[in-house]
Every structure is written in structure tokens, then in C-alpha cells.
Design a protein around this motif. Structure first.
Motif, PDB file in Angstrom:
ATOM      1  N   PRO A 268      11.518  -8.334  -1.764  1.00  0.00           N
ATOM      2  CA  PRO A 268      11.713  -9.676  -1.629  1.00  0.00           C
ATOM      3  C   PRO A 268      12.366 -10.122  -2.919  1.00  0.00           C
ATOM      4  N   SER A 269      13.333 -11.336  -2.731  1.00  0.00           N
ATOM      5  CA  SER A 269      13.712 -12.106  -3.926  1.00  0.00           C
ATOM      6  C   SER A 269      12.619 -12.170  -4.980  1.00  0.00           C
ATOM      7  N   GLY A 270      12.580 -12.063  -5.990  1.00  0.00           N
ATOM      8  CA  GLY A 270      11.623 -12.318  -6.886  1.00  0.00           C
ATOM      9  C   GLY A 270      10.614 -11.412  -7.087  1.00  0.00           C
ATOM     10  N   GLY A 271      10.643 -10.226  -6.384  1.00  0.00           N
ATOM     11  CA  GLY A 271       9.789  -9.257  -6.130  1.00  0.00           C
ATOM     12  C   GLY A 271      10.116  -7.919  -7.004  1.00  0.00           C
ATOM     13  N   THR A 272       9.219  -7.086  -6.855  1.00  0.00           N
ATOM     14  CA  THR A 272       9.599  -5.540  -7.638  1.00  0.00           C
ATOM     15  C   THR A 272       9.410  -4.400  -6.437  1.00  0.00           C
ATOM     16  N   ALA A 273       9.957  -3.378  -6.877  1.00  0.00           N
ATOM     17  CA  ALA A 273       9.784  -2.210  -6.205  1.00  0.00           C
ATOM     18  C   ALA A 273       8.378  -1.828  -5.837  1.00  0.00           C
ATOM     19  N   ALA A 274       7.488  -1.819  -7.018  1.00  0.00           N
ATOM     20  CA  ALA A 274       6.152  -1.796  -6.904  1.00  0.00           C
ATOM     21  C   ALA A 274       5.289  -2.468  -6.046  1.00  0.00           C
ATOM     22  N   GLY A 275       5.900  -3.814  -5.950  1.00  0.00           N
ATOM     23  CA  GLY A 275       5.175  -4.772  -5.035  1.00  0.00           C
ATOM     24  C   GLY A 275       5.475  -4.565  -3.627  1.00  0.00           C
ATOM     25  N   ALA A 276       6.807  -3.962  -3.225  1.00  0.00           N
ATOM     26  CA  ALA A 276       7.161  -3.689  -1.983  1.00  0.00           C
ATOM     27  C   ALA A 276       6.538  -2.481  -1.421  1.00  0.00           C
ATOM     28  N   LEU A 277       6.418  -1.362  -2.292  1.00  0.00           N
ATOM     29  CA  LEU A 277       5.622  -0.204  -1.779  1.00  0.00           C
ATOM     30  C   LEU A 277       4.226  -0.236  -1.698  1.00  0.00           C
ATOM     31  N   ARG A 278       3.596  -1.392  -2.381  1.00  0.00           N
ATOM     32  CA  ARG A 278       2.066  -1.688  -2.091  1.00  0.00           C
ATOM     33  C   ARG A 278       2.171  -2.604  -0.887  1.00  0.00           C
ATOM     34  N   ASP A 279       3.135  -3.325  -0.459  1.00  0.00           N
ATOM     35  CA  ASP A 279       2.961  -3.983   0.508  1.00  0.00           C
ATOM     36  C   ASP A 279       3.169  -3.206   2.041  1.00  0.00           C
TER      37      ASP A 279
END
Length: 383
Positions: free
Chosen positions: A15-26
Motif C-alpha cells: 500500500p502507499s506509505g507501506g513497505t514490502a515487509a509489511g505487505a508480506l506479513r499481511d
């Protein structure tokens, strides 16, 4: 009513303002949730060199998701054979399946990057008058919108040149025929592979692995024919190229030859779906989707997914709207009742044995809510 299971296709969107690490955890969190909601499979896509998608190494991510879940089948939708060798694919997925027996799906796809470069070059040669000013109206087939894709858009010469470099970087040239690659993967899994000199080659981690092999495709071409000829289940990508779904399904069924893996055709159809408590809320959450699709097709690839407020600030020309109209016309957006009604039409017209749902929102909680609402409504409808 025929019971038709639902499955999930995820891209680990950033997401905008997010990171790859956060996306993978999601993504791992989403898999755990949809397992509880009753979805049959959780598949990961493969995308490279774009800032808006974190699912670039499906085998690695699949292993993580399988370890974090208990029952749901986990797989690729799809690993791109144009960018891997059959041996590597067989060993990677065989290894995962040895650790998680009878839970892993190996979905095989072709690399579309080289073809996209060809289309991009053609787009650069078009005169401005060739770009449509209004979207073509979809054809309704027994209630199912089957759109005509408007070709056109604004792609810079620099972008086309970068794509050419990416094809070389990802090994997208000089590959064997697709059906030959699929046959090689199957041979490694079956322990029957022979090289061009007839010499045996064994992939010990692949042999006797309890996994399912699938083929994914978007048209009546090499993918659908290979799936049919080899007696494999097939996924028709309505969410990517909705205008070809009926042709690809027909091609698969016409090509089908029973095999040790499958005695009759098994067709899965994908759909882009966004469900909220009511139609208005769903439409609000869906606002960034048009820009996402346009960036994928004619911009610099998938960008971080915007909020609805950020999407409102984007300005559009009529031709830009026209060239993404097919995806907007076929995305299923609305309340649970709306989504179920449209998915039942898709299932009935295509004859799908299973539906593969992909959902993208800026906020992870909205994505979880969408899958939860859909699962409950689909079960309540008798599926």
C-alpha cells in the motif's frame, strides 16, 4: 445448487506509505484468516521489478505461508516458467511438498513480459487518433460481461526500453516451447526425465512429492492447450483478460485428454472481487483500482496501492479510462448479495468447477473484511 468452492489469489500488494515487509506479513495474516473462513486454496502470484507487489519469490513465500497455516492448500498462481528452469521449479516445489505433503499446488504460467514489450513497442507506433476516446461496450453472454479490450495508452519510449532490459534480466528470451517446459516439470516429479541424449536425470526432492500441478492461462493458446493435452487442471484468468475467458475455457475442454492426474476437465476461473457491508462502501474502497490497472498496463508497472482519497486526486483523460474499462466492467464490487449474484453468473456461464478470488484494498483490514463477508454469503447461498 452445485457446490462450488472459493479459493484466494494474492499478490502481497504494497500500500502507499507501506513497505514490502509489511505487505508480506499481511499476506501471511490473510492466509491464516481465509483458512478459518473456509477457502480451499491460497495462491501467490509472481511479479518482478515493480514497487507495488511484494510477491516476487512465490516458492519462498509459499513455504512461509504453509508453515503458518494448517489445512488450506497453498500454491503458486503462477510461477512463471519463462523465468525459471523446469528443474528448479520441480525441486523448489517438491521440497515444500515433502515438508507439507498433499497441501501444495504448483501452478504453472508463461512469462508474459516479452509479449508485453512487443505490445508496448506497437503502442509507441500508434497515431494519437488510434487511441479510443470512449470505452467499448462489453458483450453480455447470458448475463456475463465479456468486454472488448481497448488498445492504446501512453507508454513512454524510456519505459519500453526498460522493459526490454527486464526481459533480458529475467531470462525471458530463448525459452523452449511452453508445453515442453510443462512436460519436463512433470517428468522430474514422476522420476522419468531424460535429457536430449536419453540420459536419466533425477531430482530427488521432487520425486514422490504429494502436490498438484496446475496450468494458468489467459487465452485460447499454448497454456489452455497444454493443460488439456497433459490432462491437468486449468485456471482461466478472467481477472486479467476477461474478454478471452470463454475462448480459453473452450480451448481447454476441447484439448483435454484424461491422465493419471485427472480423468476429466477441471476448470477454475479467477475474478477480481471487492466486498463491503454495502454497495456504496465497496465502490468507495474500489476507487484506486483503475489507476492500479493503468499503471500496470501503460505506466511503470504496479505502484503502491493508493487510498481512496489519493485516488480522487488523480486526473484522467477519456482515452485513459477507455483502456482500463474492461477490468472495471468485470471487477465485482458491492455488498455480499451483489458479489454472490455476479459470481454465480460467472460460474454458470463458464461452467467453472471452482472460483479463484483476488482482492486488493489499501487497508489490510478492508481486505480481510471482504474475504470474510464473501465466504459467509457464499456459504449462505448453498455453496
Amino acid at each position: 445448487m452445485t457446490s462450488v468452492p472459493l479459493s484466494v489469489l494474492d499478490l502481497a500488494p504494497v500500500p502507499s506509505g507501506g513497505t514490502a515487509a509489511g505487505a508480506l506479513r499481511d499476506t501471511v495474516d490473510l492466509a491464516q484468516h481465509v483458512e478459518r473462513y473456509g477457502y480451499r486454496r491460497f495462491w501467490l502470484a509472481e511479479h518482478h521489478l515493480v514497487p507495488g507487489v511484494a510477491s516476487s519469490s512465490p516458492a519462498v513465500l509459499i513455504a512461509s505461508v504453509a508453515a503458518a497455516t494448517r489445512r488450506i492448500r497453498v500454491g503458486s498462481g503462477a510461477v512463471l516458467l519463462g523465468q525459471h528452469t523446469p528443474l528448479q521449479v520441480a525441486e523448489d516445489f517438491g521440497t515444500i511438498a515433502q515438508l507439507h505433503p498433499d497441501r501444495i499446488d504448483l501452478g504453472l504460467g508463461r512469462s508474459g513480459l516479452a509479449k508485453f514489450v512487443e505490445l508496448a513497442k506497437a503502442a509507441l507506433d500508434r497515431e494519437p487518433d488510434d487511441v479510443p476516446a470512449t470505452p467499448p461496450e462489453p458483450v453480455l453472454v447470458d448475463g456475463l460481461p465479456v468486454p472488448r479490450t481497448a488498445r492504446g495508452g501512453s507508454l513512454s519510449r524510456a519505459r519500453a526500453q526498460r522493459l526490454e532490459a527486464h526481459v533480458r534480466l529475467l531470462g525471458g528470451t530463448g525459452q523452449p516451447e511452453y508445453d515442453e517446459q510443462v512436460r519436463d516439470v512433470l517428468a522430474f516429479l514422476d522420476g522419468t526425465f531424460r535429457d536430449t541424449d536419453g540420459q536419466e536425470a533425477r531430482a530427488v526432492t521432487a520425486e514422490q512429492a504429494l502436490l498438484q500441478v496446475w496450468v494458468l492461462g489467459a487465452s485460447a493458446g499454448p497454456s489452455s492447450r497444454a493443460a488439456g493435452a497433459l490432462g491437468l487442471p486449468f485456471v482461466s484468468n478472467y481477472h486479467v483478460t476477461p474478454g478471452t475467458v470463454l475462448d480459453s475455457a473452450a480451448s481447454y475442454r476441447e484439448s483435454f485428454v484424461p491422465s493419471a492426474r485427472l480423468d476429466r476437465p477441471y476448470l477454475v476461473v479467477s475474478a477480481d472481487v471487492l466486498v463491503a457491508d454495502d454497495d456504496a462502501t465497496a465502490r468507495e474502497l474500489a476507487k484506486p483500482f483503475a489507476g492500479w490497472v493503468h499503471d500496470i498496463r501503460y505506466g511503470d508497472g504496479a505502484q503502491p496501492y493508493l487510498t481512496p482519497a489519493e485516488a480522487d486526486r488523480r486526473t484522467w483523460t477519456a482515452p485513459e479510462r477507455a483502456v482500463v474499462a474492461d477490468r472495471l466492467q468485470t471487477r465485482i464490487v458491492g455488498s455480499p448479495d451483489t458479489a454472490v449474484e455476479r459470481l454465480e453468473v460467472l460460474r454458470r456461464v463458464t461452467g467453472a468447477d471452482e472460483l479463484l478470488i483476488t482482492t486488493i484494498t489499501h487497508d489490510h483490514q478492508d481486505r480481510l473484511r471482504s474475504f470474510e463477508l464473501l465466504a459467509k454469503a457464499w456459504a449462505a447461498a448453498g455453496h
